[in-house]
Structures are given as C-alpha cells and as structure tokens.
Design a protein around this motif. Structure first.
Motif, short mmCIF file in Angstrom:
data_model
loop_
_atom_site.label_atom_id
_atom_site.label_comp_id
_atom_site.label_asym_id
_atom_site.label_seq_id
_atom_site.Cartn_x
_atom_site.Cartn_y
_atom_site.Cartn_z
N HIS A 1 -10.65 -42.42 -28.00
CA HIS A 1 -11.71 -41.59 -28.59
C HIS A 1 -13.06 -42.30 -28.49
N GLU A 2 -13.09 -43.59 -28.77
CA GLU A 2 -14.33 -44.35 -28.68
C GLU A 2 -14.81 -44.44 -27.23
N VAL B 1 -13.92 -33.18 -32.96
CA VAL B 1 -12.48 -33.00 -33.17
C VAL B 1 -12.12 -31.54 -33.41
N ARG C 1 -22.07 -40.03 -29.93
CA ARG C 1 -21.91 -41.24 -30.73
C ARG C 1 -23.19 -42.07 -30.76
N SER D 1 -11.78 -28.17 -37.72
CA SER D 1 -10.59 -28.93 -37.32
C SER D 1 -9.30 -28.24 -37.72
N ILE E 1 -5.28 -43.81 -29.98
CA ILE E 1 -6.19 -42.66 -30.07
C ILE E 1 -7.60 -43.13 -30.38
N LYS F 1 -8.06 -39.39 -36.54
CA LYS F 1 -8.92 -39.36 -35.35
C LYS F 1 -10.36 -39.09 -35.76
N TRP F 2 -10.55 -38.14 -36.69
CA TRP F 2 -11.91 -37.85 -37.16
C TRP F 2 -12.41 -38.98 -38.06
N GLU G 1 -4.41 -36.32 -36.65
CA GLU G 1 -5.60 -35.48 -36.49
C GLU G 1 -6.70 -35.93 -37.45
N GLY H 1 -13.61 -42.00 -36.14
CA GLY H 1 -14.60 -41.83 -35.08
C GLY H 1 -15.97 -42.22 -35.60
N CYS I 1 -16.48 -40.42 -28.62
CA CYS I 1 -16.15 -39.71 -29.86
C CYS I 1 -16.56 -38.24 -29.81
#
Length: 825
Positions: free
Chosen positions: A136-137, A144, A223, A200, A132, A365-366, A362, A369, A141
């Motif tokens: 995500h990167e 979320v 980003r 979120s 992930i 992931k944030w 979840e 990022g 990013c």
C-alpha cells in the motif's frame, strides 16, 4: 481628612502671599484620595481573585467528581460482572471435578489445540497485514474505496498544484445513476490516514447516495503533498472540483458536499470562501469549535496545553525536512484508548480468526495508510483551529487579507453529531453556531438554514463508516435533502423515528423542529471550562516564536532528506507493520503452517471452561488498562485546570478570550436586507403570497412534518408558476418573505390582499396552501387559526371542506382541477 487639609490649605494661602503652599496642600490631598481609592480597588481586585480561585476550585472539583463517579460506575459494574463470571466458572469447574476429570482433561486438550491453531492463523494475518502495508505504501496509499472509480480531475494541474484528486464512483452492477439528479461530493478527512473510509463499506455514504440514483464524486488525495502546498491551495482545488462537477450536471441542482471529521471543517472553509457554488453542506463529526467539550469526558482537547501546543508539529515537520508525518496523529488517537487499540481489537480478532480476516485487514489497510502534510498545512490546522479556535470567531485566515466568515455560507448546513463520539463531541460540532450568530433570529435574517441531528450512541468512525446505528441517519439525509431547501431560514433539529420494516427495508419518519440556541446540547451547562484555553493559545504562540528563533536553526541543521525518510521509516506504527511482514525471515514459515492449520481446523466452543477462563482473564487485563487510562485522564484534566484556570493564567490569556463581534437585534433590524424586505411587504403576486402564507403557517406550528415538507417541495418545484423560478430566485423570495414574517408578522398578514387581487387568485392560493397543510382536522389549533385568518383577511368564506389530498398535476398550479371537476368550497 482630605477636606480638612483642603480648607487648611486655603486658609494658609489667604494668610500668605505665596500660592505654592496651596498647591502643595492640594497635591497632598490628591495623594491621600488616590491612596484611599487604591485601597478600594485592591479590595475589589482581591474579591475578584478570590472569585477566580473559587472558579478554579469548582472546575477541578467538577472534573474530579466526574472522573471518580465515572470510574466508580463503569468499573464497579464490570467488576461485579467479572466476579459473577468467576463464580460461575468456579462452580462449573467444581461440577466437572465431581463428575470425573476425564471431561475436564478433554476440554483442556481441545483448548490447547484450538489456541495453537488460532495463534498460527492470527500470526499469518499479522504477517499479511505487514505485506499489505508495504504494498500500500509503495503504491502511494491509494484510497481504500470498495467501489471502482475514475480519476476525472487532478489538483496537480491547477495553477497552484495540490495532491488532491477528484474521483467519480462507478455504480456497481444493478445500480444506476442519473445525470439530472443532484450529485454528491464526499470529502474524506486528511487526519493522518488516507482517503476512502467514507466509501469502504456498501452501506456507507457512497452506497446510500448510489442506491438513490445520485452521481457520487469523491475527493481523495495522494500520500505526498505538492511542494509549497497550503490549505488555501487545497480549498481552491476543491472549489475547482465542485465547479467541474456542476458543469457535468447542468440540469441538476448544486452538488451536496459531505465532509467527514476534519473534512467537515474543510467543507466549511469551502462554503465560506465560495458561497456561490455549493448546495447543502453536510458535516459529519466535524470538530469546528475545538475549545468546547464536556468536563470529565473529552480529554483530547487538553493536549495542546499539556504537550506544548504548536511546537510539536513544527518540530516534527523539521525532523521530516519540512513535511509532517501523519502517523503522529494516528499514534495520538491510539493512545487515547490503549486498552482498545493495543489489546482488545487484536484479541477480538483472535477469537474471530476463522471469519473476520477480511474485515480486520480492510480496516487495518486504511488505519495503517499514513499520509504526509506540509508544515504550512499542519501548523495552520493546529494554530488556527485546535488551539486558536479562530474559525467560529471570524479570525481564521487562509492567507493574508482573506478572512473566513462562515456567515457568508448561503447553502443549508446539516450537522450530524453523536453523544457517543469522544473525539468530536456534540459541543465541538455545534457550538460554532452559538459563537457565529447572535441568536436564531440572525440565522433567519441571514437567510441560512442550519439543521442538526444528535445520535445517542454511535462513535466517531461509525458516523461516516457503515454502522447499524448511524446508517438510518445517512439514508434519511440523502432522501430528505431535496426537501430541506424548502424550509424557511432558521435553526432546526432533525428528528428520525422508526416506523415500519427491518434491516434494508426499514423506513423512517422525519420531522424538523424549529429550535433556539438555548436548545442546543449542553447550552445550559455554561462554558466556563473554555476560558483557560485562551491562555493556552497565547502560550502556544510565544513558544512557537521562541522555537522558531532559538531552536529551529539547530534542529534543521541536523536534518537531510535521507534522515527525514529514515525517521518516517522508523516510526513505531510503521515499524510494527514492516517488521511483522514476509520480509522478516522468521515469519516466512507461517504462511505454510497457516495453510496446514486451515485444512485441519478444530475449534473449541465458547462453552469450553478454559476458553471462558481465558475470556475472563482478557477482560480483567483490559479493565486494568482502562482503569489506568481513566486515572491518567483524570490527572491530565485536573493538571490542565490547575495550570491554566488560575487567576494569573486567566489574566495572561485575557486578550485571547474574545468572541467575534455580533450584531444586536436592533442592528439586525437595521440590516439592508431586512429593510429591503419590509419596504416590499406589499409588493409581489401569487408566488410571494403563497410562500408568505406557508412561512406564517410554519411559524405557527414550530415544527415541520415530513409529509408537509414533501408537499411543499412538490408545490415549489413541480407546479406553476413556481417551477419556472430559478433556484436562486426561489431562495430569494423565501428569504424575503421569511424576513417580513419575522419582523412584521401582523402587517405581513394584513397586506396579503395587496399581493392577490382577484377572488379567483385568492381561492387558488388558499387551495395551494391547504394542499401543503393537509386536512384541517389534522392541524394544530394555532395552525388552523392562522389558516382561517388568511381567508378572513382575503375576504373569503370560511373553509368548511378540506381540499382533496391528491398531488397537483405537474406544470399546473396547485388547486387547479381537471376540466369537469369542481373545486371544493
């Protein structure tokens, strides 16, 4: 002695023809006088130095006692609980052994089978977290948010391009928003991680506003910053976003702007530089007065003095070829609580591996990022806010010639903070009020409304993420926003109390208590612990100049864009995620094993003695890390005061210890807006009279109940002649009448007949006032006395019967009855 020398000099001069000897004698006398005065001054200086050493001793003693008491209290309780659990486990093992070892062997088998399966599922989750992170990167990013959204405005299209974007949240199925309702704009923090944490969860700020039918907009960011982007450019972009939202909702009130954490001070920058475009400003856990804190608790504020000040962001920006990697900020947050961030959160998930996978991923992931900033942005944040503490002192400048003054904000400011927040404690969130305004009187004179709430427990992230503790505060701020602007200017504490219902159906009662500066949390504890930060600010500037002149050319000469990208890739927080992903060939079989385990899962219960023993060992290990953390914190705080609270350092930082210039009460009385209001004390009509009486009543009771505030809001927004007033005009009248009530209360009361000329108009005004007040039997003695004083001054008979509690019909004046219905006397 000196007088004798003077007399001798005069006598000798009379016996001699030359005047030089007299001058010499007087010179000697003056030198002797100077030596005597110098000795006195030295004694005073020595006394002052001893006093400063005493202050240093007090600070270090207070710090040590706080830390030792906290360590003894917290860890002794945990040790007692651990010993009790160890005794219980030992007794249970003994009973099992006495009754036969087969059950114990069975428990051991179940334990190892369960732990082996959990290890596979846990490793698969960590592998998926790495996947992930990479996806995500690669995607830049994106936010979320769990809600769908549309990009409606892009900062890259502004005259000064930025990486900020404005999103409009699509309401989920079953929810509807209305264009005529006040829009909400949420600004998330750009403090290392990406945007979206404020939306979120379904119960977060976005969900609260959507459920109430408000259109919701979200200020996000990409980003990568745009080349040359500064905070001044970001503030201009955010102002353009607010104006665009206003244009989309021409029939609604000005937007509410909510700032989370570092988005909170960004919201203050927006309001101070563009006071005409925003509605109420909500600051959630926002660090504004960054020198403030509590001795023994808020350790992060000492980092600048112990780690080099603004040299670090300058150095890491150079390593990044002019771009600062936000992963360093995240690493700093993690090191604050290593036991939690490097062990407990993973062990908790290990125990919830069957049910907590989605929630864990979840958040990760944030959290993973990581975002970037230009050097100009991060250096401004560190220099002007976290080290210089310049915003509240009116010294912060977005750019040359553009000072930021938070007194220019005209919209209500609502501050939400918590005693459980160790990153932004209440003093950091609230002390800017004390440093900005002379006292609560100036807040009223400036026409400002500042409302604050302090929670007992909720942590930093819980303030703006879904939380069973903080959820009710977000709900009540949203539902009460429309009534806050009806408050008279001043400083208020918002109180929320539970009344009925549970869970989603729980409802709350809200009141507003008028406060003084001395009522703010920690106001009576003093602020002597902030003095050493002045020396930190000066040293930081000197170090930055030295680095810029002597070291920066050397560092920059060895950096290219390729080395900058490599440095970001090899950052420890990125490396731990990318290495533990599907790119690692050693982890590729894990996914297949996890599928096999999931189909044959056998979990050991929490009553398994070996599971209990593992939990006990895990708690003991975490406590050992926490003890090391607490000892580190105690050492850091003591070291900080030992260096920066010394007399020399107090002298060294004396030029940076200043506060902003604030007007005295006499100067405030002389302000043009005050004199203008007092000159119009006998001018106006029905609108001015009713608003003046409502303000006088509010001053009499000292707090504003929710029901009265709602009736006041209905009166001022839904009934004639108030409903035809433009919001700006209504705010002007409230401000003007607040000033007359503040500076000339008796005259404001006695001059009411000049505003209401006929008996019918006076009765109608009194019925409008009593509609807001409610039954007189429910009023406090002071309020009832003020109400009767209104009738006396206006020449009306005393009120014998309460006005009916019904709501005035929209479009008609309060107190006006339908045809055929008599108004009470």
């Amino acid at each position: 002695m000196t007088s004798q020398a003077a007399e001798l000099g005069r006598g000798s001069a009379e016996g001699r023809d030359g005047a030089g000897l007299e001058e010499d004698v007087f010179l000697i006398a003056r030198i002797l006088d100077g030596q005597r005065l110098t000795a006195e001054q030295r004694a005073h200086a020595l006394k002052a130095q001893l006093s400063e050493y005493s202050a240093l001793g007090d600070l270090t003693t207070q710090s040590s006692s706080h830390h030792m008491a906290s360590i003894a209290s917290n860890h002794s309780e945990r040790v007692r609980a651990a010993l009790d659990e160890a005794r219980s486990i030992t007794d249970a093992f003994g009973r099992r052994v006495r009754t036969g070892g087969l059950d114990l062997a069975g428990d051991l088998g179940h334990y190892w089978a369960d732990r082996a399966q959990r290890a596979v599922l846990y490793a698969d989750t960590i592998r998926e977290r790495g996947d992930i992170f990479l996806v995500h990167e690669a995607a830049g990013c994106p936010p979320v948010l769990i809600y769908d959204y549309d990009v409606i405005m892009d900062g890259v299209d502004q005259p000064r391009p930025t990486n900020y974007v404005l999103l409009k949240i699509r309401p989920p199925a079953g929810m509807q928003t209305f264009d005529w309702k006040r829009p909400y704009i949420i600004i998330d923090p750009r403090a290392g991680q990406g945007a979206g944490i404020g939306g979120s969860q379904m119960d977060s700020q976005v969900g609260v506003a959507l459920r109430d039918g408000h259109p919701v907009y979200f200020v996000s960011f990409r980003r990568e910053p745009e080349p040359g982007q500064t905070l001044a450019d970001v503030t201009r972009t955010e102002a353009a976003f607010v104006r665009y939202v206003q244009s989309l909702h021409p029939k609604s009130a000005k937007p509410v702007v909510i700032g989370n954490c570092q988005g909170g001070w960004a919201t203050l920058l927006l309001g101070a530089s563009n006071p005409d475009i925003t509605g109420p400003l909500v600051l959630n856990g926002a660090p504004v007065e960054t020198w403030s804190g509590e001795i023994g608790r808020n350790i992060i504020r000492y980092n600048a003095g112990l780690l080099g000040g603004q040299i670090l962001p300058m150095f890491w920006s150079d390593i990044g070829n002019g771009v600062f990697d936000g992963a360093w900020l995240v690493l700093n947050f993690e090191l604050m609580n290593p036991g939690r961030n490097y062990f407990r959160k993973y062990y908790d998930y290990f125990n919830e591996v069957d049910t907590g996978r989605g929630r864990f991923l979840e958040f990760e992931k944030w959290w993973g990022g990581f975002f970037l900033m230009n050097e100009e942005e991060i250096v401004w944040i560190v220099r002007d806010l976290f080290i210089g503490n310049r915003l509240a002192r009116n010294e912060a400048r977005l750019e040359h010639g553009r000072n930021l003054d938070v007194k220019q904000i005209r919209s209500p400011v609502i501050v939400f903070t918590s005693l459980g927040d160790t990153i932004t404690p209440p003093k950091q969130a609230l002390n800017w009020i004390v440093d900005t305004y002379a006292d609560e009187t100036e807040i009223r004179i400036r026409g400002q409304r500042i409302i604050y709430m302090v929670h007992e427990k909720v942590g930093h992230l819980g303030i703006f993420v879904s939380s069973s503790i903080a959820k009710r505060e977000h709900t009540e701020v949203a539902s009460t926003m429309k009534t806050i602007e009806a408050l008279a200017p001043g400083l208020y504490e918002m109180k929320i109390e539970d009344i009925i219902g549970e869970g989603e159906n729980q409802q709350f009662s809200v009141s507003f208590a008028e406060r003084k500066m001395s009522d703010l949390p920690g106001a009576n504890e003093g602020r002597r612990d902030e003095v050493p930060f002045a020396a930190v600010a000066r040293i930081s500037e000197l170090q930055a100049d030295f680095y810029d002149i002597a070291l920066r050319p050397v560092v920059q000469s060895g950096v290219t864009q390729a080395t900058a990208e490599l440095a970001r890739t090899l950052h420890p927080l990125r490396l731990q995620r990318s290495l533990l992903s599907s790119r690692n060939p050693l982890l590729q079989p894990i996914e297949l094993l996890a599928d096999m385990v999931g189909n044959n899962r056998t979990a050991a219960g929490d009553d398994n003695l070996f599971v209990r023993t593992e939990h006990w060992l895990a708690n003991a290990f975490e406590q050992s890390v926490d003890i090391a953390r607490d000892l580190r914190n105690a050492w850091c705080e003591t070291l900080f005061f030992s260096i920066y609270a010394t007399p020399y350092m107090r002298w060294f930082g004396r030029r940076y210890e200043f506060g902003r210039t604030r007007k005295s009460k006499e100067e405030l009385f002389a302000l043009p807006e005050v004199q203008s209001a007092l000159s119009h004390i006998g001018s106006g009509g029905y609108v001015e009279a009713v608003i003046r009486m409502l303000i006088l009543l509010a001053d009499s009771r000292g707090n504003v109940r929710r029901d009265r505030l709602e009736r006041s809001t209905h009166l001022l927004n839904k009934t004639e002649p108030f409903s035809h007033l433009a919001p700006v005009e209504r705010a002007r009248v409230i401000h003007e009448q607040s000033l007359t009530a503040q500076f000339a209360r008796e005259e404001a009361l006695e001059r009411l007949p000049d505003l209401l000329h006929t008996e019918e108009e006076r009765e109608q005004a009194m019925e409008a006032v009593q509609f807001v007040l409610g039954p007189l039997s429910d009023a406090s003695p002071n309020v009832a006395a003020t109400f009767h004083a209104f009738r006396r001054v206006l020449g009306l008979k005393p009120a014998l019967v309460d006005v009916a509690a019904g709501t005035p019909e929209e479009g008609k004046p309060a107190g006006e009855k339908p045809e055929g219905e008599a108004a009470p006397a």
